[in-house]
Scaffold this motif. Structure first.
Motif, PDB file in Angstrom:
ATOM      1  N   THR A  54       0.828  -1.209   0.000  1.00  0.00           N
ATOM      2  CA  THR A  54       0.000   0.000   0.000  1.00  0.00           C
ATOM      3  C   THR A  54       0.863   1.260   0.000  1.00  0.00           C
ATOM      4  N   ALA A  55       1.943   1.242   0.777  1.00  0.00           N
ATOM      5  CA  ALA A  55       2.832   2.402   0.836  1.00  0.00           C
ATOM      6  C   ALA A  55       3.584   2.584  -0.481  1.00  0.00           C
ATOM      7  N   ALA A  56       3.998   1.479  -1.089  1.00  0.00           N
ATOM      8  CA  ALA A  56       4.712   1.554  -2.361  1.00  0.00           C
ATOM      9  C   ALA A  56       3.816   2.110  -3.465  1.00  0.00           C
ATOM     10  N   LEU A  57       2.566   1.689  -3.480  1.00  0.00           N
ATOM     11  CA  LEU A  57       1.626   2.201  -4.479  1.00  0.00           C
ATOM     12  C   LEU A  57       1.393   3.696  -4.284  1.00  0.00           C
ATOM     13  N   GLN A  58       1.234   4.099  -3.041  1.00  0.00           N
ATOM     14  CA  GLN A  58       1.002   5.521  -2.766  1.00  0.00           C
ATOM     15  C   GLN A  58       2.203   6.361  -3.178  1.00  0.00           C
ATOM     16  N   ALA A  59       3.397   5.866  -2.904  1.00  0.00           N
ATOM     17  CA  ALA A  59       4.611   6.636  -3.201  1.00  0.00           C
ATOM     18  C   ALA A  59       4.888   6.733  -4.692  1.00  0.00           C
TER      19      ALA A  59
END
Length: 468
Positions: A370-375
């Motif tokens: 989720t964090a990788a997608l957001q970044a």
């Protein structure tokens, strides 16, 4: 240089696979209601792990500073929420009404976060890691086998300075290293030779182009990646983060017509559809696929973990990565970048690093998807490109010890199938790392650990290849 176009079905490469998931462990009821909806006592709800994760997020917002963490009790299939001891009757009532099992604890999240900051300031030592453990309501601090002498004294004295009942310390028999490989192997040529990592999950980049996620230390190691050790590049790194706030890369396919399906390749025509990105929940069962070790399962043990890897470029330096998921799922050299996922098709993490092996066990850390997608601005899935031709049906008797569980090198067989989650995930899928040869490392004598972003250097057994 011309780039090879991936065949339609070969692009259905999602990283890990779940050809075999532990039947007894994953047959969770789909109920999302209290055990007795009419009860005025607001009995805790029976929940799937994914529903527990959603409820935990809601309660964190609802309870505010009284919220002190949560975890999923897989035995009772309930969400346990920690609240700070004291006059919190209203808070407890609200949490119970929402369906959680409430437990009063002493340490607030703010206090635990402050303790983690103290560790960062005073004990950032290669081979150490820490994360909040909501089950114990403490910071779980781990030191690998390299932390000895003055460094061990420094670590333990820092933990002691946090106060009584704030943290625990344990030693790991292995060495924290970054890994490289996961489900489908991907390869790159770097200064030290061939580097192997693993594809994590296929995504669609913010500009609509097909891409995939893998570990950040893979994207830092090399720019162009292939689906075979000697093949032409098929994808180019667009963004890479490592070390720092995460360990993830966005790699775009060179051919914009590539159809990269949102599924997990299990080998031998089997695949599992990846339908959503999911936040990890402490206590939930997760599955990891690796091209070195195949399919393994385990439990999430901590969130927002900080890991201090020995620097690969500076013998006296440290590569600190924050915001990771900690698990007890085993991994070995060659598993970096690969997928961590749930039995119902949730993309949870990308393999980063850890210690130990799949014989003795150990700790492994993952970048949250989720964090990788957001970044990166990417979205999970194929962006409408489709998954290729008709999918087949996996053999329900398949197990993780079958060759199918090992995955292919970026791609899969010509048919995509549907893996049966009733098979067992207790065994490894065998060693798929033979194509790369020995791992070369910067003074890394022991290649048996779960990590291995091993750059070639003095003392390496074979300087022609690197397995991360």
């Amino acid at each position: 240089m011309s780039h090879k176009r991936i065949p339609k079905r070969k692009a259905a490469i999602a990283a890990g696979s779940v050809a075999a998931l532990g039947a007894a462990a994953i047959l969770l009821p789909n109920a999302n209601a209290s055990q007795d909806g009419s009860s005025t006592d607001a009995a805790p709800k029976t929940l799937k792990a994914s529903d527990a994760s959603d409820l935990a997020s809601q309660l964190q917002d609802l309870l505010g500073q009284a919220f002190a963490g949560s975890y999923y009790d897989s035995g009772s299939q309930q969400l346990v929420v920690n609240v700070i001891s004291g006059d919190n009757n209203k808070v407890i009532v609200e949490a119970k009404k929402a369906g959680a099992k409430v437990r009063e604890v002493d340490n607030s999240l703010a206090a635990l976060t402050a303790g983690a900051q103290t560790l960062k300031a005073k004990a950032t030592i290669p081979g150490t890691a820490w994360a909040v453990d909501p089950k114990t309501n403490k910071l779980a601090v781990t030191a690998d086998s390299t932390v000895t002498g003055a460094n061990w004294d420094r670590l333990t004295s820092t933990v002691k300075s946090l106060g009584t009942n704030m943290a625990t310390v344990k030693k790991s028999s292995g060495t924290f290293k970054t890994l490289v490989s996961g489900g489908d192997a991907i390869f790159a040529q770097a200064e030290g030779g061939t580097v192997r990592c693993s594809l994590g999950f296929n995504v669609t980049a913010s500009d609509g182009s097909p891409a995939f996620l893998t570990a950040g230390h893979c994207g830092v190691a090399a720019k162009q990646w292939s689906d075979s050790e000697t093949g032409q590049p098929i994808a180019t790194v667009d963004q890479a983060t490592f070390p720092g706030d995460g360990d993830f890369s966005l790699v775009k396919y060179d051919d914009p017509a590539t159809q990269a399906a949102s599924e997990v390749n299990t080998g031998e025509g089997q695949a599992v559809q990846i339908t959503q990105a999911a936040d990890a929940t402490v206590g939930e069962q997760v599955f990891r696929m690796g091209s070195t070790t195949g399919l393994h399962d385990g439990t999430v043990t901590g969130l927002d973990a900080t890991v201090n890897f020995q620097s690969e470029t500076d013998p006296n330096g440290v590569d600190t990565v924050t915001g990771l998921i900690q698990t007890d799922v085993c991994a070995e050299a060659g598993d970096s970048g690969g997928s961590l996922f749930t039995q119902d098709g949730g993309a949870v993490g990308l393999t980063s690093g850890g210690s130990g092996d799949c014989t003795s066990g150990g700790e492994t850390f993952f970048q949250p998807v989720t964090a990788a997608l957001q970044a990166t601005g990417a979205t999970l899935g194929d962006g409408g490109a489709g998954a290729g031709d008709q999918a087949g049906t996996a053999d329900p008797s398949a197990t993780a010890s079958d060759p199918a569980a090992g995955g292919d090198a970026v791609g899969g067989d010509d048919q995509a199938g549907t893996a049966d989650p009733s098979a067992t995930a207790s065994d490894a899928a065998g060693d798929q790392s033979g194509a790369v040869g020995d791992q070369s490392g910067t003074g890394a004598d022991d290649q048996s650990g779960a990590g291995a972003a091993d750059q070639s250097g003095a003392g390496a057994d074979d300087g022609s290849s690197q397995t991360h």
